[in-house]
Design a protein around this motif. Structure first.
Motif, PDB file in Angstrom:
ATOM      1  N   PRO A  42       0.819  -1.214   0.000  1.00  0.00           N
ATOM      2  CA  PRO A  42       0.000   0.000   0.000  1.00  0.00           C
ATOM      3  C   PRO A  42       0.851   1.261   0.000  1.00  0.00           C
ATOM      4  O   PRO A  42       0.846   2.046   0.951  1.00  0.00           O
ATOM      5  CB  PRO A  42      -0.805  -0.140   1.297  1.00  0.00           C
ATOM      6  CG  PRO A  42       0.121  -0.867   2.211  1.00  0.00           C
ATOM      7  CD  PRO A  42       0.889  -1.828   1.351  1.00  0.00           C
ATOM      8  N   GLU A  43       1.579   1.443  -1.079  1.00  0.00           N
ATOM      9  CA  GLU A  43       2.419   2.620  -1.193  1.00  0.00           C
ATOM     10  C   GLU A  43       2.620   2.967  -2.663  1.00  0.00           C
ATOM     11  O   GLU A  43       2.662   2.080  -3.518  1.00  0.00           O
ATOM     12  CB  GLU A  43       3.777   2.404  -0.515  1.00  0.00           C
ATOM     13  CG  GLU A  43       4.581   1.259  -1.092  1.00  0.00           C
ATOM     14  CD  GLU A  43       5.807   0.905  -0.264  1.00  0.00           C
ATOM     15  OE1 GLU A  43       5.764   1.097   0.961  1.00  0.00           O
ATOM     16  OE2 GLU A  43       6.798   0.431  -0.851  1.00  0.00           O
ATOM     17  N   LEU A  44       2.705   4.247  -2.921  1.00  0.00           N
ATOM     18  CA  LEU A  44       3.036   4.731  -4.255  1.00  0.00           C
ATOM     19  C   LEU A  44       4.545   4.930  -4.298  1.00  0.00           C
ATOM     20  O   LEU A  44       5.093   5.762  -3.575  1.00  0.00           O
ATOM     21  CB  LEU A  44       2.319   6.054  -4.543  1.00  0.00           C
ATOM     22  CG  LEU A  44       2.743   6.791  -5.819  1.00  0.00           C
ATOM     23  CD1 LEU A  44       2.497   5.936  -7.052  1.00  0.00           C
ATOM     24  CD2 LEU A  44       2.006   8.117  -5.941  1.00  0.00           C
ATOM     25  N   ARG A  45       5.194   4.146  -5.106  1.00  0.00           N
ATOM     26  CA  ARG A  45       6.639   4.272  -5.243  1.00  0.00           C
ATOM     27  C   ARG A  45       6.947   5.324  -6.299  1.00  0.00           C
ATOM     28  O   ARG A  45       6.419   5.274  -7.412  1.00  0.00           O
ATOM     29  CB  ARG A  45       7.239   2.913  -5.602  1.00  0.00           C
ATOM     30  CG  ARG A  45       7.045   1.911  -4.473  1.00  0.00           C
ATOM     31  CD  ARG A  45       7.690   0.578  -4.739  1.00  0.00           C
ATOM     32  NE  ARG A  45       7.748  -0.211  -3.505  1.00  0.00           N
ATOM     33  CZ  ARG A  45       8.387  -1.356  -3.387  1.00  0.00           C
ATOM     34  NH1 ARG A  45       9.021  -1.881  -4.438  1.00  0.00           N
ATOM     35  NH2 ARG A  45       8.404  -2.006  -2.238  1.00  0.00           N
ATOM     36  N   ILE A  46       7.810   6.275  -5.942  1.00  0.00           N
ATOM     37  CA  ILE A  46       8.060   7.435  -6.802  1.00  0.00           C
ATOM     38  C   ILE A  46       9.122   7.052  -7.829  1.00  0.00           C
ATOM     39  O   ILE A  46      10.291   7.461  -7.769  1.00  0.00           O
ATOM     40  CB  ILE A  46       8.474   8.655  -5.960  1.00  0.00           C
ATOM     41  CG1 ILE A  46       7.505   8.833  -4.786  1.00  0.00           C
ATOM     42  CG2 ILE A  46       8.453   9.906  -6.840  1.00  0.00           C
ATOM     43  CD1 ILE A  46       6.043   9.005  -5.158  1.00  0.00           C
ATOM     44  N   ARG A  47       8.698   6.266  -8.776  1.00  0.00           N
ATOM     45  CA  ARG A  47       9.594   5.666  -9.766  1.00  0.00           C
ATOM     46  C   ARG A  47      10.398   6.674 -10.585  1.00  0.00           C
ATOM     47  O   ARG A  47      11.560   6.403 -10.927  1.00  0.00           O
ATOM     48  CB  ARG A  47       8.761   4.776 -10.690  1.00  0.00           C
ATOM     49  CG  ARG A  47       9.547   3.903 -11.649  1.00  0.00           C
ATOM     50  CD  ARG A  47       8.574   3.135 -12.506  1.00  0.00           C
ATOM     51  NE  ARG A  47       9.192   2.224 -13.430  1.00  0.00           N
ATOM     52  CZ  ARG A  47       8.534   1.672 -14.447  1.00  0.00           C
ATOM     53  NH1 ARG A  47       7.261   1.962 -14.640  1.00  0.00           N
ATOM     54  NH2 ARG A  47       9.157   0.850 -15.267  1.00  0.00           N
ATOM     55  N   PRO A  61       3.067   6.321   1.451  1.00  0.00           N
ATOM     56  CA  PRO A  61       2.036   5.366   1.866  1.00  0.00           C
ATOM     57  C   PRO A  61       0.653   5.818   1.398  1.00  0.00           C
ATOM     58  O   PRO A  61       0.346   7.018   1.388  1.00  0.00           O
ATOM     59  CB  PRO A  61       2.147   5.377   3.390  1.00  0.00           C
ATOM     60  CG  PRO A  61       2.771   6.704   3.727  1.00  0.00           C
ATOM     61  CD  PRO A  61       3.698   7.010   2.588  1.00  0.00           C
ATOM     62  N   VAL A  62      -0.184   4.869   1.004  1.00  0.00           N
ATOM     63  CA  VAL A  62      -1.535   5.216   0.531  1.00  0.00           C
ATOM     64  C   VAL A  62      -2.628   4.482   1.306  1.00  0.00           C
ATOM     65  O   VAL A  62      -3.809   4.638   1.002  1.00  0.00           O
ATOM     66  CB  VAL A  62      -1.682   4.927  -0.984  1.00  0.00           C
ATOM     67  CG1 VAL A  62      -0.795   5.849  -1.795  1.00  0.00           C
ATOM     68  CG2 VAL A  62      -1.397   3.461  -1.298  1.00  0.00           C
ATOM     69  N   GLY A  63      -2.240   3.703   2.307  1.00  0.00           N
ATOM     70  CA  GLY A  63      -3.243   2.970   3.081  1.00  0.00           C
ATOM     71  C   GLY A  63      -4.266   3.880   3.733  1.00  0.00           C
ATOM     72  O   GLY A  63      -5.485   3.679   3.595  1.00  0.00           O
ATOM     73  N   GLU A  64      -3.805   4.893   4.450  1.00  0.00           N
ATOM     74  CA  GLU A  64      -4.729   5.815   5.120  1.00  0.00           C
ATOM     75  C   GLU A  64      -5.510   6.636   4.102  1.00  0.00           C
ATOM     76  O   GLU A  64      -6.693   6.948   4.321  1.00  0.00           O
ATOM     77  CB  GLU A  64      -3.950   6.735   6.054  1.00  0.00           C
ATOM     78  CG  GLU A  64      -3.384   6.033   7.276  1.00  0.00           C
ATOM     79  CD  GLU A  64      -2.725   7.003   8.243  1.00  0.00           C
ATOM     80  OE1 GLU A  64      -2.807   8.231   7.994  1.00  0.00           O
ATOM     81  OE2 GLU A  64      -2.118   6.545   9.233  1.00  0.00           O
ATOM     82  N   LEU A  65      -4.875   6.972   2.997  1.00  0.00           N
ATOM     83  CA  LEU A  65      -5.566   7.721   1.937  1.00  0.00           C
ATOM     84  C   LEU A  65      -6.734   6.903   1.394  1.00  0.00           C
ATOM     85  O   LEU A  65      -7.855   7.417   1.238  1.00  0.00           O
ATOM     86  CB  LEU A  65      -4.571   8.061   0.827  1.00  0.00           C
ATOM     87  CG  LEU A  65      -5.142   8.695  -0.446  1.00  0.00           C
ATOM     88  CD1 LEU A  65      -5.810  10.028  -0.139  1.00  0.00           C
ATOM     89  CD2 LEU A  65      -4.037   8.877  -1.481  1.00  0.00           C
ATOM     90  N   ARG A  72     -10.921  -0.141  -0.728  1.00  0.00           N
ATOM     91  CA  ARG A  72     -10.363  -1.327  -0.094  1.00  0.00           C
ATOM     92  C   ARG A  72      -9.027  -1.676  -0.745  1.00  0.00           C
ATOM     93  O   ARG A  72      -8.933  -1.745  -1.970  1.00  0.00           O
ATOM     94  CB  ARG A  72     -11.324  -2.501  -0.251  1.00  0.00           C
ATOM     95  CG  ARG A  72     -10.807  -3.838   0.261  1.00  0.00           C
ATOM     96  CD  ARG A  72     -11.712  -4.972  -0.210  1.00  0.00           C
ATOM     97  NE  ARG A  72     -11.238  -6.286   0.219  1.00  0.00           N
ATOM     98  CZ  ARG A  72     -11.602  -7.423  -0.366  1.00  0.00           C
ATOM     99  NH1 ARG A  72     -12.438  -7.403  -1.392  1.00  0.00           N
ATOM    100  NH2 ARG A  72     -11.120  -8.579   0.078  1.00  0.00           N
ATOM    101  N   PHE A  73      -7.997  -1.889   0.078  1.00  0.00           N
ATOM    102  CA  PHE A  73      -6.698  -2.301  -0.450  1.00  0.00           C
ATOM    103  C   PHE A  73      -6.481  -3.777  -0.194  1.00  0.00           C
ATOM    104  O   PHE A  73      -6.701  -4.268   0.916  1.00  0.00           O
ATOM    105  CB  PHE A  73      -5.546  -1.498   0.169  1.00  0.00           C
ATOM    106  CG  PHE A  73      -4.206  -1.886  -0.392  1.00  0.00           C
ATOM    107  CD1 PHE A  73      -3.789  -1.375  -1.610  1.00  0.00           C
ATOM    108  CD2 PHE A  73      -3.393  -2.800   0.268  1.00  0.00           C
ATOM    109  CE1 PHE A  73      -2.578  -1.767  -2.167  1.00  0.00           C
ATOM    110  CE2 PHE A  73      -2.180  -3.187  -0.274  1.00  0.00           C
ATOM    111  CZ  PHE A  73      -1.779  -2.675  -1.497  1.00  0.00           C
ATOM    112  N   ILE A  74      -6.027  -4.491  -1.228  1.00  0.00           N
ATOM    113  CA  ILE A  74      -5.760  -5.924  -1.142  1.00  0.00           C
ATOM    114  C   ILE A  74      -4.279  -6.145  -1.441  1.00  0.00           C
ATOM    115  O   ILE A  74      -3.800  -5.789  -2.523  1.00  0.00           O
ATOM    116  CB  ILE A  74      -6.604  -6.722  -2.149  1.00  0.00           C
ATOM    117  CG1 ILE A  74      -8.097  -6.441  -1.952  1.00  0.00           C
ATOM    118  CG2 ILE A  74      -6.310  -8.208  -2.041  1.00  0.00           C
ATOM    119  CD1 ILE A  74      -8.961  -6.960  -3.083  1.00  0.00           C
TER     120      ILE A  74
END
Length: 400
Positions: A42-47, A61-65, A72-74
């Motif tokens: 659950p994270e956006l990696r700044i590629r 991190p994007v879990g709380e977002l 729902r995050f899987i």
């Protein structure tokens, strides 16, 4: 059971697809629809920043977002798409095989570095394509300090003179000297098939590229290519051998292999051809976005590139349109006629251009200031504030 939009991928296109779908659902005030994101973490990696040092920190991190906007995050890795049965098989965090059904699928699985069958490439070359591989390169650079001084230790060969190759090559001298000492005779060699330095990025910013490479000491070997890699260096197509302990491969990318599981036309990079609403042509329930989609950006024949510049607004449109499809409301056509380039050029600065002809607008420190703003602020996701996040996901926001 609620109708479900499933998004594969939590990169730029995936995150913004989720937010945009949540925005339209919020406006509809419906409770019979759901949005799920399937991704390894659950994270956006700044590629776009993986050519920099401290790669491990380049994530958001994007879990709380997702929680804030009802997504729902899987945790898992998608393995198979059953378009006819409308389901996706995946391996969860425990390594177990699972399956999830969807009513609309958004394929936002991104892309990966293209590795042709060059002898020794897989075993001996590094890349900055994914966080894990960029961290492997960083650990290798740090480890060079333990080796005895030699031309091979001090030489880095960057294969490919495109956007990623140039940003990597112009950043490497400072990174290497930080490890080996400021007086180390660092040599960085750019190997590129093009006829001259910077050819892949057009005449407008070529002078900036040349100036930055001269300042950094980056040597261009144009009109040639690497035909073999071994533990000691590379062999070029003209027979020349360059001794190097660090070979970095940046020669192109290709769409996620998952695109091959969806019936449809593709471009040479494996991207699925989509209509104006980013629905895969020939598919009733599947959208492609970001690096998996070959999408028109204007009426002049230009198409989206595999960059976050295009992935973010594409995500805003694909999420909106997949939800619109389920809600029975009108979709929004994706168009992004304004195109810009902001190329990091190490300690020299950066070059910023506008238009597909890449007309230079800013360079040097002025360009660098803009690049820092883009890299550290503009491409990051919004805070975990429901109202702010949903507002930011409007597909009609004007953005390059």
């Amino acid at each position: 059971m609620k109708s479900n939009i499933l998004i594969i991928g939590a990169g730029f296109a995936g995150v913004w697809s989720a937010l945009s779908a949540a925005r339209l659902l919020d406006q509809a005030q419906r409770d019979d629809l759901s949005i799920s994101v399937l991704a390894p973490q659950p994270e956006l990696r700044i590629r776009p920043r993986f050519y920099e040092a401290d790669v491990h920190s380049l994530k958001a991190p994007v879990g709380e977002l997702f929680e804030a906007v009802g997504v729902r995050f899987i945790t898992g890795n998608a393995e198979a798409i059953d378009a006819e049965g409308r389901s996706v098989s995946y391996r969860d965090a425990n390594g177990q095989h699972q399956q999830i059904a969807y009513d609309r699928l958004i394929l936002a699985a991104g892309s990966q570095v293209a590795r042709p069958p060059v002898p020794g490439l897989a075993e001996h070359a590094f890349d900055v394509d994914q966080m894990e591989s960029a961290m492997k390169l960083e650990a290798h650079l740090v480890g060079l300090a333990a080796l005895p001084a030699s031309p091979a230790r001090h030489t880095v060969v960057v294969c490919g003179g495109g956007f990623t190759g140039i940003e990597t090559a112009t950043e490497i001298p400072a990174r290497l000297r930080a490890v080996l000492g400021s007086d180390t005779p660092v040599r960085v060699v750019m190997v590129d098939r093009a006829e001259h330095a910077g050819a892949a990025l057009g005449a407008g910013i070529t002078p900036s590229i040349i100036a930055a490479c001269e300042q950094a000491g980056v040597q261009w070997l144009a009109g040639t290519s690497v035909v073999a890699v071994d533990a000691g260096g590379v062999t070029l197509d003209n027979g020349e051998y360059i001794a190097s302990k660090t070979v970095i491969w940046t020669v192109g990318v290709k769409a996620s292999p998952l695109t091959a599981q969806v019936a449809g036309e593709r471009d040479a990079l494996g991207r699925l051809k989509v209509d104006d609403h980013l629905k895969v042509i020939g598919q009733a329930h599947i959208y492609a976005t970001g690096d998996t989609a070959w999408a028109a950006v204007d009426e002049l024949g230009n198409h989206a590139l595999m960059t976050c510049q295009h992935a973010i607004p594409m995500g805003r449109h694909s999420g909106n349109n997949a939800m619109a499809d389920l809600l029975g409301v009108a979709p929004v056509a994706y168009r992004q006629p304004k195109y810009v380039t902001c190329l990091d050029l190490g300690e020299w600065g950066a070059a910023y251009s506008e238009g597909w002809a890449r007309e230079l607008k800013l360079q040097g420190e002025e360009g660098k200031a803009l690049k820092r703003q883009i890299n550290s602020v503009w491409i990051y996701p919004p805070a975990a504030d429901r109202a702010l996040a949903l507002a930011a996901a409007d597909p009609m926001i004007a953005i390059v």
